[in-house]
Every structure is written in structure tokens, then in C-alpha cells.
Design a protein around this motif. Sequence first.
Motif, PDB file in Angstrom:
ATOM      1  N   SER A  11      66.273  41.687 -92.354  1.00 12.54           N
ATOM      2  CA  SER A  11      66.045  43.163 -92.357  1.00 12.54           C
ATOM      3  C   SER A  11      65.723  43.861 -91.064  1.00 12.54           C
ATOM      4  CB  SER A  11      64.582  42.917 -92.833  1.00 12.54           C
ATOM      5  OG  SER A  11      63.795  41.781 -92.612  1.00 12.54           O
ATOM      6  N   LYS A  31      66.857  50.318-102.793  1.00 14.28           N
ATOM      7  CA  LYS A  31      65.404  50.464-102.790  1.00 14.28           C
ATOM      8  C   LYS A  31      64.606  49.892-102.361  1.00 14.28           C
ATOM      9  CE  LYS A  31      62.124  53.077-105.647  1.00 14.28           C
ATOM     10  NZ  LYS A  31      62.316  53.757-107.434  1.00 14.28           N
ATOM     11  N   GLU A  32      65.217  48.628-103.192  1.00 16.23           N
ATOM     12  CA  GLU A  32      64.298  47.255-102.503  1.00 16.23           C
ATOM     13  C   GLU A  32      64.237  46.909-101.063  1.00 16.23           C
ATOM     14  OE1 GLU A  32      67.121  46.325-105.546  1.00 16.23           O
ATOM     15  OE2 GLU A  32      67.432  47.156-104.037  1.00 16.23           O
ATOM     16  N   LEU A  34      62.280  49.267 -99.985  1.00 17.36           N
ATOM     17  CA  LEU A  34      61.662  50.265 -99.168  1.00 17.36           C
ATOM     18  C   LEU A  34      59.841  49.086 -99.506  1.00 17.36           C
ATOM     19  CD1 LEU A  34      60.056  53.153 -99.285  1.00 17.36           C
ATOM     20  CD2 LEU A  34      60.724  53.209-101.557  1.00 17.36           C
ATOM     21  N   TYR A  35      60.437  47.855-100.080  1.00 16.90           N
ATOM     22  CA  TYR A  35      59.314  47.085-100.494  1.00 16.90           C
ATOM     23  C   TYR A  35      59.193  45.821 -99.448  1.00 16.90           C
ATOM     24  CZ  TYR A  35      59.760  50.277-104.797  1.00 16.90           C
ATOM     25  OH  TYR A  35      59.760  51.010-105.341  1.00 16.90           O
ATOM     26  N   GLY A  40      59.720  48.629 -94.601  1.00 17.34           N
ATOM     27  CA  GLY A  40      59.851  49.949 -95.502  1.00 17.34           C
ATOM     28  C   GLY A  40      59.418  50.796 -95.388  1.00 17.34           C
ATOM     29  N   TRP A  41      58.339  50.943 -94.701  1.00 24.13           N
ATOM     30  CA  TRP A  41      57.613  52.649 -94.498  1.00 24.13           C
ATOM     31  C   TRP A  41      58.565  52.832 -93.211  1.00 24.13           C
ATOM     32  CZ3 TRP A  41      53.543  55.302 -95.875  1.00 24.13           C
ATOM     33  CH2 TRP A  41      52.834  54.303 -97.109  1.00 24.13           C
ATOM     34  N   CYS A  43      61.291  52.643 -92.699  1.00 26.40           N
ATOM     35  CA  CYS A  43      62.699  53.116 -93.671  1.00 26.40           C
ATOM     36  C   CYS A  43      62.387  55.220 -93.972  1.00 26.40           C
ATOM     37  CB  CYS A  43      63.236  52.271 -94.093  1.00 26.40           C
ATOM     38  SG  CYS A  43      63.912  51.110 -93.380  1.00 26.40           S
ATOM     39  N   TRP A  44      61.191  54.712 -95.026  1.00 24.69           N
ATOM     40  CA  TRP A  44      60.777  55.359 -95.610  1.00 24.69           C
ATOM     41  C   TRP A  44      60.364  57.046 -94.644  1.00 24.69           C
ATOM     42  CZ3 TRP A  44      56.230  58.278 -96.286  1.00 24.69           C
ATOM     43  CH2 TRP A  44      55.895  58.997 -97.352  1.00 24.69           C
ATOM     44  N   PHE A  50      66.584  55.866-100.794  1.00 23.81           N
ATOM     45  CA  PHE A  50      66.833  54.513-100.680  1.00 23.81           C
ATOM     46  C   PHE A  50      67.772  54.770-102.724  1.00 23.81           C
ATOM     47  CE2 PHE A  50      63.046  54.997 -98.540  1.00 23.81           C
ATOM     48  CZ  PHE A  50      63.678  53.396 -98.175  1.00 23.81           C
ATOM     49  N   ASN A  52      69.149  52.505-106.511  1.00 22.31           N
ATOM     50  CA  ASN A  52      68.368  51.701-107.142  1.00 22.31           C
ATOM     51  C   ASN A  52      69.300  51.594-108.080  1.00 22.31           C
ATOM     52  OD1 ASN A  52      67.355  49.880-109.515  1.00 22.31           O
ATOM     53  ND2 ASN A  52      65.817  51.366-109.770  1.00 22.31           N
TER      54      ASN A  52
END
Length: 76
Positions: A11, A31-32, A34-35, A40-41, A43-44, A50, A52
Amino acid sequence: PYVIVCNHQASLDLMGMVEVIPERCVPIAKKELLYLGTVGWACWLSGIIFINRRRRGDAIDVISQTAQTMRRDNVR
């Protein structure tokens, strides 16, 4: 426009890739990611789009819309 495919192994590789990817680039990730907590934050917040991968039709729609935007705005 062109496409850069990065097969990262961890990551934290994603954060390193941000430094080498050219400007005006549209990043797309699964999308994974993101978590993954703070990764994830980050990236967002950096504007990553993202997809799915479990919902094939939705993923194709997102990629198609992104491709149209890339052509329209002349981004990579």
C-alpha cells in the motif's frame, strides 16, 4: 493521452507512485484501497477515481466516463 499501469506490491508503493506520475494525470485504483485507513483517506483526498472490480458493469461505466473526460480535458 496515455495510460500508465502500476503493479504495486504494498500500500505504501502508492504514495511513491504519486511522485513519479506526471502532472494532469487521472489516477484510477481498485475500491479496496479506499478502506486502508489513512492511505485510503489520502487516496480519496488526492482525487483518485475508484472502481469496484466486483461489479463489472459499474467498473466499465466509471472507466468509460473517465476516458471521455480525459479526451475532453486533454489529461493523461
